[in-house]
Motif scaffolding. Structure first.
Motif, PDB file in Angstrom:
ATOM      1  N   ASP A  97      10.147   4.835  -5.870  1.00  0.00           N
ATOM      2  CA  ASP A  97      10.402   6.238  -6.193  1.00  0.00           C
ATOM      3  C   ASP A  97      11.094   6.964  -5.048  1.00  0.00           C
ATOM      4  O   ASP A  97      11.747   7.987  -5.270  1.00  0.00           O
ATOM      5  N   ILE A  98      10.924   6.454  -3.837  1.00  0.00           N
ATOM      6  CA  ILE A  98      11.519   7.143  -2.695  1.00  0.00           C
ATOM      7  C   ILE A  98      13.042   7.188  -2.785  1.00  0.00           C
ATOM      8  O   ILE A  98      13.674   8.060  -2.184  1.00  0.00           O
ATOM      9  N   THR A  99      13.647   6.279  -3.539  1.00  0.00           N
ATOM     10  CA  THR A  99      15.106   6.300  -3.668  1.00  0.00           C
ATOM     11  C   THR A  99      15.579   7.471  -4.515  1.00  0.00           C
ATOM     12  O   THR A  99      16.735   7.889  -4.415  1.00  0.00           O
ATOM     13  N   TYR A 100      14.718   8.000  -5.374  1.00  0.00           N
ATOM     14  CA  TYR A 100      15.046   9.170  -6.179  1.00  0.00           C
ATOM     15  C   TYR A 100      14.624  10.478  -5.512  1.00  0.00           C
ATOM     16  O   TYR A 100      15.127  11.556  -5.848  1.00  0.00           O
ATOM     17  N   SER A 101      13.688  10.407  -4.604  1.00  0.00           N
ATOM     18  CA  SER A 101      12.967  11.571  -4.126  1.00  0.00           C
ATOM     19  C   SER A 101      13.805  12.512  -3.277  1.00  0.00           C
ATOM     20  O   SER A 101      14.349  12.122  -2.238  1.00  0.00           O
ATOM     21  N   GLY A 102      13.837  13.772  -3.681  1.00  0.00           N
ATOM     22  CA  GLY A 102      14.447  14.794  -2.835  1.00  0.00           C
ATOM     23  C   GLY A 102      13.601  15.080  -1.617  1.00  0.00           C
ATOM     24  O   GLY A 102      14.120  15.418  -0.548  1.00  0.00           O
ATOM     25  N   THR A 103      12.287  14.940  -1.756  1.00  0.00           N
ATOM     26  CA  THR A 103      11.376  15.146  -0.622  1.00  0.00           C
ATOM     27  C   THR A 103      11.695  14.185   0.512  1.00  0.00           C
ATOM     28  O   THR A 103      11.865  14.592   1.671  1.00  0.00           O
ATOM     29  N   ILE A 104      11.791  12.903   0.190  1.00  0.00           N
ATOM     30  CA  ILE A 104      12.088  11.902   1.214  1.00  0.00           C
ATOM     31  C   ILE A 104      13.525  12.023   1.698  1.00  0.00           C
ATOM     32  O   ILE A 104      13.812  11.824   2.886  1.00  0.00           O
ATOM     33  N   SER A 105      14.430  12.387   0.805  1.00  0.00           N
ATOM     34  CA  SER A 105      15.838  12.507   1.201  1.00  0.00           C
ATOM     35  C   SER A 105      16.052  13.632   2.203  1.00  0.00           C
ATOM     36  O   SER A 105      16.916  13.527   3.085  1.00  0.00           O
ATOM     37  N   ALA A 106      15.289  14.706   2.084  1.00  0.00           N
ATOM     38  CA  ALA A 106      15.382  15.773   3.085  1.00  0.00           C
ATOM     39  C   ALA A 106      14.966  15.249   4.453  1.00  0.00           C
ATOM     40  O   ALA A 106      15.598  15.552   5.480  1.00  0.00           O
ATOM     41  N   ALA A 107      13.906  14.440   4.469  1.00  0.00           N
ATOM     42  CA  ALA A 107      13.483  13.821   5.728  1.00  0.00           C
ATOM     43  C   ALA A 107      14.532  12.834   6.241  1.00  0.00           C
ATOM     44  O   ALA A 107      14.772  12.728   7.443  1.00  0.00           O
ATOM     45  N   MET A 108      15.176  12.120   5.320  1.00  0.00           N
ATOM     46  CA  MET A 108      16.259  11.211   5.711  1.00  0.00           C
ATOM     47  C   MET A 108      17.383  11.967   6.421  1.00  0.00           C
ATOM     48  O   MET A 108      17.930  11.493   7.427  1.00  0.00           O
TER      49      MET A 108
END
Length: 250
Positions: free
Chosen positions: A101-112
């Motif tokens: 799910d992390i590949t879709y996640s805006g939450t994780i992408s902001a951290a990326m």
């Protein structure tokens, strides 16, 4: 310590208020720059085809009419020209970000996006199957989890993914550092319908996604009632395959 908060649920999301409470236990220099509207599932997308706007909602509080990636990117360029944040926290997401799910996640992408800029970054998500518990686990355990993490010298282009189980804080069993798991596909649900003009539409959903509880994964840890802490890297290279592929072109 200067902390930037963001999310993918939007500037008015309850989880962002929870994150603000958590961050205030760590620093008195807390900033917010989050999407103006919900951007769940936006992934690591950057707005290119139309302009975005930065709006102020009070001291150290801003929104961006774009994606989580836009929010972090614009904040770093426009709000912190003098001094960059020491830490970026993204969340607390209403729903877990586990496995792929992390590949879709805006939450994780902001951290990326923060990690790409060389800033330590942590994404936080709250499993939400039992709505009666709300963000209780994240609210009560957040600072306990973040304290040790912010003292760690992370490698460049890495970040940390934290997921809280859908339990009352008193029922959480502890913290596990685990690897990323993977879901089983068929992937979620697909609803088909017809709009008022007679045209078909399709609506994706994730609520029916199955997952395999492999040992030592974030999926297993949260299912077992633990907080899952998973270090992630932005280098997607499959290093062990380089020699094999290179031999094909020798």
């Amino acid at each position: 310590m200067r902390i930037l908060l963001t999310n993918d649920d939007g500037i008015h999301a309850p989880g962002l208020t929870v994150l603000e409470d958590i961050a205030s236990q760590l620093s008195d220099d807390v900033w917010i720059c989050a999407p103006a509207e919900e951007q769940s599932g936006a992934g690591h997308s950057l707005t290119l085809h139309h302009p975005v706007r930065l709006r102020e909602h009070g001291e150290k509080r801003f929104s961006v009419t774009g994606t989580p990636t836009d929010s972090v990117n614009l904040a770093l360029r426009k709000l912190f020209a003098d001094r960059k944040p020491d830490l970026v926290l993204s969340g607390v997401n209403a729903g877990e970000n586990l496995g792929d799910d992390i590949t879709y996640s805006g939450t994780i992408s902001a951290a990326m996006e923060a990690a790409l800029a060389g800033i330590p970054a942590i994404g936080l998500s709250q499993a939400y199957r039992e709505t009666r518990n709300g963000f209780d686990a994240a609210r009560q355990w957040g600072a306990k989890v973040l304290g040790p993490l912010i003292d760690v010298q992370m490698a460049k282009r890495t970040l940390v993914n934290v997921n809280f189980p859908a339990l009352a804080a008193s029922e959480v069993k502890g913290i596990r550092v685990v690897r990323q798991g993977f879901h089983d596909y068929e992937r979620g649900s697909l609803v088909e319908g017809t709009d008022p003009r007679g045209r078909k539409y399709y609506w994706f959903g994730l609520q029916d996604a199955e997952h395999t509880l492999d040992h030592g994964t974030d999926l297993e840890a949260v299912e077992d009632g633990f907080i899952a802490v998973t270090p992630l890297q932005l280098d997607l290279t499959h290093h062990s395959a380089i020699s094999n592929l290179a031999d094909r072109f020798a």
